[in-house]
Design an enzyme around this catalytic site. Structure first.
Site, mmCIF file in Angstrom:
data_model
loop_
_atom_site.group_PDB
_atom_site.id
_atom_site.type_symbol
_atom_site.label_atom_id
_atom_site.label_comp_id
_atom_site.label_asym_id
_atom_site.label_seq_id
_atom_site.Cartn_x
_atom_site.Cartn_y
_atom_site.Cartn_z
ATOM 1 N N SER A 119 0.807 -1.213 0.000
ATOM 2 C CA SER A 119 0.000 0.000 0.000
ATOM 3 C C SER A 119 0.851 1.279 0.000
ATOM 4 O O SER A 119 1.622 1.502 -0.906
ATOM 5 C CB SER A 119 -0.948 -0.056 1.198
ATOM 6 O OG SER A 119 -1.863 0.983 1.146
ATOM 7 N N HIS A 120 0.743 2.053 1.065
ATOM 8 C CA HIS A 120 1.420 3.351 1.150
ATOM 9 C C HIS A 120 2.805 3.245 1.781
ATOM 10 O O HIS A 120 3.480 4.251 1.960
ATOM 11 C CB HIS A 120 0.553 4.289 1.981
ATOM 12 C CG HIS A 120 0.169 3.651 3.285
ATOM 13 N ND1 HIS A 120 -0.797 2.677 3.353
ATOM 14 C CD2 HIS A 120 0.656 3.787 4.515
ATOM 15 C CE1 HIS A 120 -0.890 2.253 4.604
ATOM 16 N NE2 HIS A 120 -0.023 2.909 5.332
ATOM 17 N N ASP A 297 -2.452 6.739 -3.039
ATOM 18 C CA ASP A 297 -1.276 6.089 -2.461
ATOM 19 C C ASP A 297 -0.679 5.074 -3.440
ATOM 20 O O ASP A 297 -1.119 4.956 -4.588
ATOM 21 C CB ASP A 297 -1.613 5.434 -1.119
ATOM 22 C CG ASP A 297 -2.483 4.204 -1.280
ATOM 23 O OD1 ASP A 297 -3.210 4.122 -2.285
ATOM 24 O OD2 ASP A 297 -2.423 3.308 -0.407
ATOM 25 N N ASP A 299 -0.809 1.895 -4.039
ATOM 26 C CA ASP A 299 -1.651 0.929 -4.769
ATOM 27 C C ASP A 299 -2.995 1.544 -5.172
ATOM 28 O O ASP A 299 -3.907 0.824 -5.591
ATOM 29 C CB ASP A 299 -1.853 -0.350 -3.952
ATOM 30 C CG ASP A 299 -2.600 -0.121 -2.660
ATOM 31 O OD1 ASP A 299 -2.547 1.006 -2.126
ATOM 32 O OD2 ASP A 299 -3.257 -1.059 -2.168
ATOM 33 N N ASP A 301 -5.557 2.821 -3.649
ATOM 34 C CA ASP A 301 -6.858 2.676 -2.982
ATOM 35 C C ASP A 301 -7.149 3.855 -2.046
ATOM 36 O O ASP A 301 -8.288 4.073 -1.660
ATOM 37 C CB ASP A 301 -7.001 1.321 -2.268
ATOM 38 C CG ASP A 301 -5.927 1.067 -1.232
ATOM 39 O OD1 ASP A 301 -4.979 1.884 -1.121
ATOM 40 O OD2 ASP A 301 -6.033 0.040 -0.531
ATOM 41 N N GLU A 385 -12.829 5.429 5.775
ATOM 42 C CA GLU A 385 -11.954 5.415 6.947
ATOM 43 C C GLU A 385 -11.230 6.753 7.046
ATOM 44 O O GLU A 385 -10.966 7.402 6.025
ATOM 45 C CB GLU A 385 -10.886 4.329 6.811
ATOM 46 C CG GLU A 385 -11.419 2.927 6.814
ATOM 47 C CD GLU A 385 -10.282 1.915 6.963
ATOM 48 O OE1 GLU A 385 -10.097 1.409 8.078
ATOM 49 O OE2 GLU A 385 -9.588 1.642 5.986
ATOM 50 N N LYS A 398 -11.274 -0.083 -0.993
ATOM 51 C CA LYS A 398 -11.435 1.356 -1.137
ATOM 52 C C LYS A 398 -10.846 1.758 -2.485
ATOM 53 O O LYS A 398 -10.059 1.000 -3.065
ATOM 54 C CB LYS A 398 -10.794 2.097 0.025
ATOM 55 C CG LYS A 398 -9.340 1.757 0.264
ATOM 56 C CD LYS A 398 -8.894 2.295 1.615
ATOM 57 C CE LYS A 398 -7.491 1.877 1.935
ATOM 58 N NZ LYS A 398 -7.358 1.139 3.183
HETATM 59 C C1 G1P Z 1 -3.934 1.527 8.386
HETATM 60 C C2 G1P Z 1 -5.145 2.419 8.530
HETATM 61 C C3 G1P Z 1 -6.396 1.655 8.199
HETATM 62 C C4 G1P Z 1 -6.280 1.032 6.811
HETATM 63 C C5 G1P Z 1 -5.008 0.215 6.710
HETATM 64 C C6 G1P Z 1 -4.784 -0.319 5.305
HETATM 65 O O1 G1P Z 1 -4.012 0.467 9.302
HETATM 66 O O2 G1P Z 1 -5.224 2.956 9.827
HETATM 67 O O3 G1P Z 1 -7.495 2.512 8.272
HETATM 68 O O4 G1P Z 1 -7.376 0.205 6.542
HETATM 69 O O5 G1P Z 1 -3.879 1.006 7.078
HETATM 70 O O6 G1P Z 1 -4.644 0.695 4.363
HETATM 71 P P1 G1P Z 1 -3.271 0.456 10.734
HETATM 72 O O7 G1P Z 1 -1.806 0.603 10.475
HETATM 73 O O8 G1P Z 1 -3.785 1.630 11.492
HETATM 74 O O9 G1P Z 1 -3.660 -0.856 11.351
HETATM 75 ZN ZN ZN Z 2 -3.248 1.472 -0.247
#
Ligand code: G1P
Ligand code: ZN
Length: 571
Positions: A119-120, A297, A299, A301, A385, A398
């Protein structure tokens, strides 16, 4: 012709998926059989009839080591008996587009899909990689299944893999011939365009002609930052090629394996270039800034939405989209909005809209997977979220680009017959706050606590629950627990909530996505009624009156416990 071989292996003890898949440093993934074990453990958690002869979808955000993982996954998938592979072109596809691709497979023919993304989180040889598995409904597998995969990974003794060193092409279709029990089985690898299907779907879900009227205005200036992630190709295909946004307004739109050294995370800390262009920190009030700034981000989403010199907090974005749902075809194409949902730490702004409109509003634990059942059961159309995630029932992830299209639609609708000054994001949000009041919102992250420090913070937070209730009349406190109304599963220990009578909250939870150490997230949400100051600075508001950051330190004693003087990151 390939044969299948069985390889003996030893289990790893740390293959438990977090909030969203298995995220680890690349170095961890490079250990012997690490990826092989995990992929096989996913197969071992299903009945053979769930995957044998079925289609397996594969895609990823293009980060470093994805190519290695994808080649292994093809070999292990085919050895376990999948009937067809649908592979994103060059392995590149956004998480939402993979979800769509899985859902587009003929009914009953798809096993699910692997998505290679963290992801990010940053990418590169010293950074993060990740593997997610989404089931045939296009959603990340639920908690129970996650646990089964984890249990399987702790017991694994062998995996199946094609006995070949061949590298399968990722840019053109191919076939694998497998010799099995004296017969030959042919498995096709189909190549799916990174963007085509997704762009076509967006054209169905949104009125692109209407959005084009917005881009025709001389006074509408739009910019986008792809943060070197996988959103770039979609931004070019939609914003540039269809809406005619000039190339120079789309920044960093070529996916890079290390995201150019950036954290591909659209927030006030990591989307620095965009922050500066939009002048969110109000450094140069003489400068003319764009009307709309957006980013996704790694990926694609997540999304961030900026108006001139302002961020639309994701919680407010969800509330505003809900408030304007009637204007958005994607949300009302099958009748009025059903219900909405938000993750627990997301502010109560959307609850107020839902209440006024007579909609059911669900509060679920953090993590997109918790929305899946509500979407599948037709209970909600829209969800979001606080962590810059917004989405709907069109897929089961998302969707960053989709959220930007929602906002473009709102603006296009509000300016439909308006030849005067642009009705922009600030005007839309101010109108919103005048009606519902404003939930000022920000988050402090304390990163990299060790296990002992984390345990101590948890202990303090548990103790503070009772203290909080005595501090002010109407105060409430609890450890959040979720009872899924669809499958009745219970998720305990989902964070600590300290709540005021007017809905304002201080929330603590531990991150489930950090690849090393423990991260404590503290969420501040302060409600101001419509007749209060709606245009103040968020940082000032959370500290004025009851000083939330100070209270949070008292409740957790985190500064003493972890030897800190402040948070690692404020968003
Ligand atoms: C974080 C975000 C959460 C999101 C997840 C995946 O998770 O807080 O809302 O769904 O990344 O992108 P966390 O590191 O807080 O468990
Ligand atoms: Zn992501």
């Amino acid at each position: 012709m390939s044969k299948i071989k069985e390889v003996q292996t030893k289990p790893y003890t740390d293959q438990k998926m977090g909030t969203s898949g298995l995220r680890k440093k690349v170095k961890v993934y490079q250990q012997e059989n690490y990826i092989e074990n995990f992929i096989q453990s996913v197969f071992d958690s299903y009945k053979p009839e769930d995957y044998k002869g079925k289609t397996l979808v594969i895609g990823g955000d293009g980060r470093f080591y994805n190519d290695v993982a994808i080649q292994l996954t093809i070999k292990i998938g085919v050895a376990n008996g999948v009937g067809k592979i649908v592979l994103a072109e060059n392995g590149l596809m956004s998480t939402p587009a993979v979800s769509l691709l899985i859902r587009s497979q003929p009914k009953g023919e798809c096993y699910g899909g692997f998505i290679f993304t963290a992801s990010h989180n940053p990418g590169g040889p010293n950074e993060d990689m990740g593997i997610k598995f989404n089931g045939d409904n296009g959603a990340a597998i639920p908690e129970g299944k996650n646990n089964e995969v984890f249990e399987a990974s702790k017991k694994i003794t062998k995996y199946l893999i094609l006995d070949t060193n061949e590298k399968f092409p990722m840019d053109k279709p191919s076939e694998i011939k497998v010799e099995e029990n004296g017969t030959v089985r042919t498995v096709k690898i189909e190549i799916e365009s990174t963007t085509k299907r997704y762009v076509e779907e967006m054209q169905k879900l949104f009125d692109f002609d209407l959005i084009k009227t917005l881009f025709k205005r001389d006074d509408f200036h739009f910019i986008f930052d792809g943060l070197n992630g996988i959103s770039g190709p979609y931004a070019i295909a939609i914003f540039q090629d269809i809406f005619g946004v000039p190339k120079e307004n789309l920044d960093k739109c070529k996916p890079l394996p290390d995201f150019g050294g950036l954290h591909p995370d659209p927030n006030l800390v990591h989307a620095k270039d965009l922050d500066a262009k939009m002048d969110v920190f109000k450094k140069d009030l003489s400068k003319k800034v764009p009307d709309f700034g957006a980013a996704c981000d790694g990926d694609a989403d997540r999304n961030i939405i900026f108006g001139p010199r302002m961020l639309v907090s994701p919680s407010d974005s969800l509330a505003a989209i809900t408030n304007n749902a009637d204007l958005i075809k994607s949300l009302t194409r099958n009748g009025p909005l059903k219900g909405v949902a938000r993750s627990m730490p997301t502010s109560g702004a959307v609850d107020r809209v839902a209440k006024k409109k007579g909609l059911q509003c669900y509060e679920v634990p953090t993590g997109w997977k918790f929305f899946g059942n509500l979407l599948d059961d037709g209970r909600i159309t829209l969800c979001g979220e606080e962590s810059f995630g917004t989405g709907s029932d069109h897929i089961r992830e998302k969707d960053g680009v989709w959220a930007i299209l929602c906002w473009l639609t709102i603006l296009a609708q509000k300016n439909k017959d308006n030849k005067g000054k642009l009705i922009g994001i600030p005007e839309i949000m101010q109108e919103h706050w005048k009606c519902y009041g404003r939930d000022y919102y920000c988050r402090y992250d304390y990163e990299d606590l060790n296990n002992e420090q984390a345990a101590k913070v948890k202990e303090n937070l548990n103790k503070s629950l009772e203290t909080w209730k005595t501090m002010k009349e109407g105060n409430e406190a609890c450890v959040f627990e979720y009872n899924d109304p669809v499958d009745h599963s219970v998720s305990k220990n989902q964070g600590w909530i300290y709540k005021y009578k007017n809905g304002s909250r201080i929330i603590f939870r531990f991150s489930g996505t950090s690849s090393a150490g423990a991260t404590v997230r503290i969420y501040f949400e302060k409600h101001v009624d419509p007749d209060g100051n709606l245009l103040a600075d968020v940082a000032d508001v959370v500290k004025s009156g009851d000083n939330f950051p100070e209270l949070a330190v008292k409740l957790s004693d985190i500064h003493n416990v972890a030897g800190r003087t402040g948070p690692t990151v404020i968003t």
